[in-house]
Scaffold this motif. Structure first.
Motif, PDB file in Angstrom:
ATOM      1  N   LYS A 175       0.630  -1.142   0.000  1.00  0.00           N
ATOM      2  CA  LYS A 175      -0.067  -0.466  -0.165  1.00  0.00           C
ATOM      3  C   LYS A 175       1.395   0.995  -0.259  1.00  0.00           C
ATOM      4  O   LYS A 175       0.691   2.809  -0.633  1.00  0.00           O
ATOM      5  CB  LYS A 175      -1.324   0.109   0.940  1.00  0.00           C
ATOM      6  N   ASN A 176       2.030   0.960   0.970  1.00  0.00           N
ATOM      7  CA  ASN A 176       2.978   2.179   0.224  1.00  0.00           C
ATOM      8  C   ASN A 176       4.381   2.362  -1.133  1.00  0.00           C
ATOM      9  O   ASN A 176       3.954   3.270  -1.255  1.00  0.00           O
ATOM     10  CB  ASN A 176       3.606   2.350   1.571  1.00  0.00           C
ATOM     11  N   ARG A 177       4.427   1.496  -1.555  1.00  0.00           N
ATOM     12  CA  ARG A 177       4.495   1.541  -2.693  1.00  0.00           C
ATOM     13  C   ARG A 177       3.532   1.734  -3.754  1.00  0.00           C
ATOM     14  O   ARG A 177       4.223   2.257  -4.590  1.00  0.00           O
ATOM     15  CB  ARG A 177       5.106   0.407  -3.474  1.00  0.00           C
ATOM     16  N   ALA A 178       2.077   1.836  -3.621  1.00  0.00           N
ATOM     17  CA  ALA A 178       1.065   2.359  -4.681  1.00  0.00           C
ATOM     18  C   ALA A 178       1.649   3.580  -4.030  1.00  0.00           C
ATOM     19  O   ALA A 178       0.371   4.261  -5.176  1.00  0.00           O
ATOM     20  CB  ALA A 178      -0.198   1.652  -4.052  1.00  0.00           C
ATOM     21  N   LEU A 179       1.173   4.130  -3.292  1.00  0.00           N
ATOM     22  CA  LEU A 179       1.626   5.232  -2.891  1.00  0.00           C
ATOM     23  C   LEU A 179       2.354   6.781  -4.324  1.00  0.00           C
ATOM     24  O   LEU A 179       2.317   7.440  -4.347  1.00  0.00           O
ATOM     25  CB  LEU A 179       1.681   5.868  -2.116  1.00  0.00           C
ATOM     26  N   VAL A 180       3.228   6.075  -5.198  1.00  0.00           N
ATOM     27  CA  VAL A 180       4.340   6.434  -6.418  1.00  0.00           C
ATOM     28  C   VAL A 180       2.971   6.440  -7.115  1.00  0.00           C
ATOM     29  O   VAL A 180       2.845   4.947  -7.626  1.00  0.00           O
ATOM     30  CB  VAL A 180       5.111   5.596  -6.593  1.00  0.00           C
ATOM     31  N   ILE A 181       2.886   7.240  -7.891  1.00  0.00           N
ATOM     32  CA  ILE A 181       1.802   7.902  -9.611  1.00  0.00           C
ATOM     33  C   ILE A 181       3.242   7.628  -9.989  1.00  0.00           C
ATOM     34  O   ILE A 181       3.514   9.138 -10.430  1.00  0.00           O
ATOM     35  CB  ILE A 181       0.877   9.002  -9.263  1.00  0.00           C
ATOM     36  N   ASP A 182       2.810   7.310 -10.970  1.00  0.00           N
ATOM     37  CA  ASP A 182       4.251   7.613 -12.323  1.00  0.00           C
ATOM     38  C   ASP A 182       3.057   6.893 -13.872  1.00  0.00           C
ATOM     39  O   ASP A 182       2.448   6.662 -13.942  1.00  0.00           O
ATOM     40  CB  ASP A 182       5.483   5.879 -12.542  1.00  0.00           C
ATOM     41  N   SER A 183       4.107   7.787 -14.848  1.00  0.00           N
ATOM     42  CA  SER A 183       3.736   8.239 -16.142  1.00  0.00           C
ATOM     43  C   SER A 183       4.583   9.111 -17.200  1.00  0.00           C
ATOM     44  O   SER A 183       5.239   8.976 -16.222  1.00  0.00           O
ATOM     45  CB  SER A 183       2.445   8.861 -16.558  1.00  0.00           C
ATOM     46  N   ASP A 184       4.795   7.991 -17.880  1.00  0.00           N
ATOM     47  CA  ASP A 184       5.889   8.882 -18.814  1.00  0.00           C
ATOM     48  C   ASP A 184       4.778  10.018 -19.538  1.00  0.00           C
ATOM     49  O   ASP A 184       5.728  10.406 -20.158  1.00  0.00           O
ATOM     50  CB  ASP A 184       7.148   8.231 -20.068  1.00  0.00           C
ATOM     51  N   ASP A 185       3.870  10.342 -19.636  1.00  0.00           N
ATOM     52  CA  ASP A 185       3.166  11.305 -20.328  1.00  0.00           C
ATOM     53  C   ASP A 185       3.030  12.042 -18.944  1.00  0.00           C
ATOM     54  O   ASP A 185       1.949  11.950 -18.080  1.00  0.00           O
ATOM     55  CB  ASP A 185       2.102  10.462 -20.115  1.00  0.00           C
ATOM     56  N   PRO A 186       2.494  13.412 -19.177  1.00  0.00           N
ATOM     57  CA  PRO A 186       2.560  14.854 -18.503  1.00  0.00           C
ATOM     58  C   PRO A 186       1.346  14.827 -17.828  1.00  0.00           C
ATOM     59  O   PRO A 186       0.630  14.691 -17.378  1.00  0.00           O
ATOM     60  CB  PRO A 186       2.931  16.325 -18.745  1.00  0.00           C
ATOM     61  N   LEU A 187       0.042  14.514 -19.493  1.00  0.00           N
ATOM     62  CA  LEU A 187      -1.174  14.428 -19.307  1.00  0.00           C
ATOM     63  C   LEU A 187      -2.469  13.467 -18.114  1.00  0.00           C
ATOM     64  O   LEU A 187      -3.194  13.674 -17.152  1.00  0.00           O
ATOM     65  CB  LEU A 187      -2.012  15.096 -20.730  1.00  0.00           C
ATOM     66  N   VAL A 188      -0.946  12.588 -18.408  1.00  0.00           N
ATOM     67  CA  VAL A 188      -1.531  11.693 -17.919  1.00  0.00           C
ATOM     68  C   VAL A 188      -1.038  11.064 -16.099  1.00  0.00           C
ATOM     69  O   VAL A 188      -2.375  10.787 -15.734  1.00  0.00           O
ATOM     70  CB  VAL A 188      -1.341   9.701 -18.604  1.00  0.00           C
ATOM     71  N   LEU A 189       0.074  11.838 -16.064  1.00  0.00           N
ATOM     72  CA  LEU A 189       0.265  11.701 -14.582  1.00  0.00           C
ATOM     73  C   LEU A 189      -0.636  13.130 -14.041  1.00  0.00           C
ATOM     74  O   LEU A 189      -0.850  12.972 -12.567  1.00  0.00           O
ATOM     75  CB  LEU A 189       1.752  12.439 -14.598  1.00  0.00           C
ATOM     76  N   LEU A 190      -0.954  13.611 -14.405  1.00  0.00           N
ATOM     77  CA  LEU A 190      -1.965  14.941 -13.721  1.00  0.00           C
ATOM     78  C   LEU A 190      -2.922  14.390 -13.542  1.00  0.00           C
ATOM     79  O   LEU A 190      -3.790  14.492 -12.342  1.00  0.00           O
ATOM     80  CB  LEU A 190      -1.205  16.057 -14.528  1.00  0.00           C
ATOM     81  N   GLU A 191      -3.861  13.825 -14.776  1.00  0.00           N
ATOM     82  CA  GLU A 191      -4.868  12.809 -14.502  1.00  0.00           C
ATOM     83  C   GLU A 191      -5.294  12.046 -13.213  1.00  0.00           C
ATOM     84  O   GLU A 191      -5.881  12.030 -12.431  1.00  0.00           O
ATOM     85  CB  GLU A 191      -5.565  12.659 -15.471  1.00  0.00           C
ATOM     86  N   LYS A 192      -4.115  10.992 -13.163  1.00  0.00           N
ATOM     87  CA  LYS A 192      -3.934  10.224 -12.024  1.00  0.00           C
ATOM     88  C   LYS A 192      -3.247  11.085 -11.058  1.00  0.00           C
ATOM     89  O   LYS A 192      -4.249  10.348  -9.253  1.00  0.00           O
ATOM     90  CB  LYS A 192      -2.278   9.452 -12.080  1.00  0.00           C
ATOM     91  N   MET A 193      -2.959  11.982 -10.908  1.00  0.00           N
ATOM     92  CA  MET A 193      -3.078  13.180  -9.349  1.00  0.00           C
ATOM     93  C   MET A 193      -3.994  13.630  -9.426  1.00  0.00           C
ATOM     94  O   MET A 193      -4.506  13.248  -7.488  1.00  0.00           O
ATOM     95  CB  MET A 193      -1.943  13.879  -9.208  1.00  0.00           C
ATOM     96  N   LYS A 194      -4.746  14.073 -10.343  1.00  0.00           N
ATOM     97  CA  LYS A 194      -6.211  14.441  -9.609  1.00  0.00           C
ATOM     98  C   LYS A 194      -7.032  13.596  -8.832  1.00  0.00           C
ATOM     99  O   LYS A 194      -7.690  13.728  -7.912  1.00  0.00           O
ATOM    100  CB  LYS A 194      -7.003  15.182 -10.706  1.00  0.00           C
TER     101      LYS A 194
END
Length: 192
Positions: free
Chosen positions: A158-177
Motif C-alpha cells: 500500500k505504501n509502494r502504491a503511493l508512487v504515481i507514475d507515467s511517462d506522459d505529463p497529462l496522464v500523470l496529472l490526471e492520475k494525481m487528480k
C-alpha cells in the motif's frame, strides 16, 4: 490542484525526449492554471521548466536558499522568488506552497526531495499526490528496487502504491487528480 512543486536537477543532459516532456508539462500547467513551485534555479532542468512555464504565460514561484542565490544560480525573472536561510527551510517552504509534487529526472537532490515527501505521505503528514514523470524509463530501476523492497517485506504494497507514475505529463496529472479526490484508492497505479 492550484500549485505543484516540481523536483528536478540543476543539470541537463541535452536529451531531446526530456526537453519535450518538460515542454508538455509546462503547457499542461498553463492550460490547467497550475502554478509551478520549484527550487528557484536558472540552470539545468530547473531553469528549463521555469522558462517554459513563463514563456507560455504561467506563474512560477522559485524557492532558493541564500547561498545558492549568492552563487548566481537564482532565477530572477520568475513571478515570485523566495530566498530562504538554508536547504531545510527551502524544502519546507516548497512543500507548504504545493498542492502536489512531480518528480522529473534528476540526481541525488531530486531523489532526496522525492523520498522525503513520499515518507511524509506514508506517515500521514500530508495527503498530497506525488507523481513521477518517468521520461524514457529513467526511473524504471528505482521502481524495480521498490518492488524488491515489497518482495522482501520491508515496504508495504500500500505504501509502494503511493508512487504515481507515467511517462506522459497529462496522464500523470490526471492520475494525481484522482489520488487527490480519493487518496485511499490505489487502483490507478499502472505502467501507462
Amino acid at each position: 490542484m492550484k500549485s505543484i512543486c516540481v523536483y528536478c536537477g540543476a543539470n541537463f543532459n541535452g536529451d531531446p525526449l526530456l526537453r519535450t516532456a518538460i515542454e508538455h508539462l509546462a503547457q499542461a500547467f498553463v492550460d490547467q492554471n497550475i502554478r509551478l513551485i520549484y527550487g528557484g534555479g536558472s540552470v539545468g532542468v530547473m531553469g528549463i521548466i521555469a522558462d517554459e512555464v513563463l514563456k507560455r504565460g504561467g506563474e512560477v514561484t522559485g524557492v532558493i536558499p541564500q547561498f545558492l542565490f549568492d552563487m548566481e544560480v537564482g532565477h530572477t525573472a520568475v513571478t515570485e522568488l523566495i530566498i530562504t536561510e538554508n536547504m531545510h527551510e527551502r524544502k519546507q517552504k516548497m512543500a507548504d506552497l504545493a498542492d502536489g509534487f512531480i518528480i522529473l529526472p534528476g540526481g541525488f537532490g531530486t531523489l532526496e526531495e522525492f523520498f522525503e515527501v513520499l515518507t511524509w505521505l506514508q506517515l500521514g503528514l500530508h495527503e498530497k499526490a506525488i507523481g513521477v514523470l518517468n521520461v524514457g524509463g529513467y526511473y524504471d530501476h528505482l521502481f524495480a528496487q521498490m518492488d524488491v523492497m515489497v518482495q522482501h517485506r520491508l515496504l508495504k504494497e500500500k505504501n509502494r502504491a503511493l508512487v504515481i507514475d507515467s511517462d506522459d505529463p497529462l496522464v500523470l496529472l490526471e492520475k494525481m487528480k484522482i489520488f487527490q479526490s480519493a487518496p485511499d484508492d490505489v487502483w490507478f497505479r499502472d505502467k501507462t
